[in-house]
Scaffold this active site. Structure first.
Site: not given
Lengths: 86, 402
Positions: B162, B305, B326
């Site tokens: 990714c 995150e 996303k």
């Protein structure tokens, strides 16, 4: 359709030409078919006639399949069809 | 050290066939995720994705090209054509010898692989088309871009799941910054929306069946996307001399490895990547106005995150905006950082921050300004783009308003 016409059809499609532009004494080089085009044509021939063509792109001259002209390709396929379908 | 600017951008993804359409969709908070449509989809549990529908290869490429270009290569070439057209750069002579293409990609020609495995394993055929290998290899897209645009310098494909595109763009940045080449084509692409591609992801039990809702308390997984993003990175003086459009400046990057777990993210690894990018770009945390999050919509990623952002930015973490696009285009895996860089360009150039759509419930573990559901106008000087891959490989890029 005759075997010869079928082969010419496959080669013509690969060369993006009309079948009438492909003659028995044309070479693949004349028709603008490069090495990738050649392996793609052999794949299409194997699919169309249900045969195995003994061709190694590393050593085309040593392969038991003469690709020097359309005529030699046609006679090679006739032989393979006879051998593999008898 | 040379300064590096972006002089061209191109894309195709579930939100649009080009940059304008994509940015418009991001401004409007439109969702590109829909029902998947391909062979055997009825055998999948997961049936949604950011798929590019009504795509007709024959409208873009001739028969000979299609026989050599997997879907991921086609997407890459379309995006590259758009980026090069905008940039106006042409490659000949010395520039051609120096300039190259570095692209990110994870799965290679997954649809080619899938179709041919199906024919030999399921249908029992004993012969495959001769171009299976040149179609499926991960570097096929980079190679075809090099051929179409005459790029003869350093060219390769980076595969870090990714984070592939971000790692690729970091390499291209370094090549231009160090003076090795005045220009590089970079970005990435992915196309694994086929039966085998989605089936493999299904196995991990991290995919959502209904929507990608990053940072929302009721998030339930990621959604795959497909497409490409391609950019022209160019040395600033070179770009100015020829009057090229300058979309943004690339000011820094960092790459880190968690060295910890093959799938679980690490707060420390993510934080080190963001800190590193700030240090590399000589920025203070307060300079950053927007972060395009990795924001996959999985339970683990989003809270990790957010914790990493809080650690790196301290009190400024509450002032900056962080969103995950996303939620709109899905997770493009090896191509995701490239499409997401467009949101960073929009933030610094246009002063519009793309939203995190599908946001429904605040999560105390993701208590940042995630720009929920609606885009926002804001003057953003610096934007970061995060990518944290499976395998613990992280890459962060920093963009500044040009």
């Amino acid at each position: 359709m005759q075997l010869k016409d079928k082969v010419i059809g496959i080669i013509a499609e690969q060369a993006v030409l009309e079948p009438s532009d492909v003659t028995m004494d044309s070479t693949l080089e004349d028709l603008g078919i490069d090495s990738l085009g050649l392996v793609e044509s052999i794949f299409a021939i194997e699919e169309a006639f249900d045969i195995q063509v003994p061709f190694n792109a590393n050593a085309p001259r040593e392969s038991d399949f003469d690709i020097s002209s359309v005529a030699s390709i046609v006679s090679g396929i006739e032989r393979l069809v006879r051998e593999q379908h008898s | 050290m040379k300064r590096v600017v972006i002089t061209g951008a191109g894309t195709i993804n579930a939100l649009g066939r080009n940059v304008d359409e994509t940015l418009e969709a991001m401004r409007e908070g439109r969702c590109g995720i829909s029902e998947l449509d391909f062979r055997d989809v009825e055998r999948l549990q997961i049936r949604i994705g950011g798929q590019i529908h009504d795509y007709d290869p024959e409208a873009e490429f001739n028969r000979q090209q299609i026989s050599l270009y997997d879907r991921f290569t086609q997407f890459t070439l379309l995006a590259a054509r758009e980026a090069l057209a905008q940039s106006g750069l042409e490659f000949s002579g010395e520039l051609s010898a120096q300039a190259g293409v570095v692209l990110g990609n994870s799965g290679g020609g997954m649809t080619t692989l899938d179709e041919n495995y199906r024919s030999v394993y399921e249908e029992g055929k004993n012969r495959v088309h001769p171009f299976v290998v040149p179609k499926l290899m991960n570097n096929a897209a980079a190679s075809h871009v090099s051929m179409e645009f005459n790029l003869k310098g350093p060219s390769f494909t980076v595969s870090t799941a990714c984070a592939s595109s971000n790692h690729a763009m970091a390499q291209a940045f370094q090549i231009v910054q160090s003076g090795l080449s005045p220009a590089m084509i970079t970005g990435g692409s992915e196309s694994m929306l086929c039966f085998g591609g989605v089936k493999a992801w299904e196995g991990l039990r991290v995919m959502s069946r209904d929507a990608c809702r990053p940072f929302s308390a009721n998030r339930n997984g990621m959604v795959q996307g497909e497409g490409a993003g391609v950019f022209v990175f160019e040395e600033m003086e070179h770009a100015k001399r020829r009057g090229a459009p300058i979309l943004a400046e690339v000011v820094g990057h960092a790459m880190t490895s968690d060295a910890a777990d093959i799938v679980m993210p690490s707060k420390h690894g993510a934080a080190r990547a963001m800190e590193g990018a700030l240090r590399n770009a000589r920025l203070a945390p307060e300079d950053v106005g927007y972060i395009n999050a990795h924001g996959t919509g999985t339970a683990a990623n989003d809270k990790t995150e957010c914790a990493a952002v809080a650690d790196v930015f301290g009190h400024h973490a509450d002032a900056l905006m962080i969103s995950s696009t996303k939620s709109m285009h899905g997770h493009l895996i090896g191509g995701t950082g490239a499409v997401e860089l467009l949101a960073c360009i929009m933030a610094v150039r246009d002063g519009i921050v793309a939203p995190t759509i599908g946001y429904q419930e605040p999560d105390p573990e993701c208590a940042l300004d995630v720009v929920p559901n609606e885009a926002r106008e804001a003057k953003v000087e610096v934007a970061l783009s995060n990518a944290f891959a499976f395998g613990g490989l992280n890459a962060v890029l920093a963009l500044r308003r040009a």
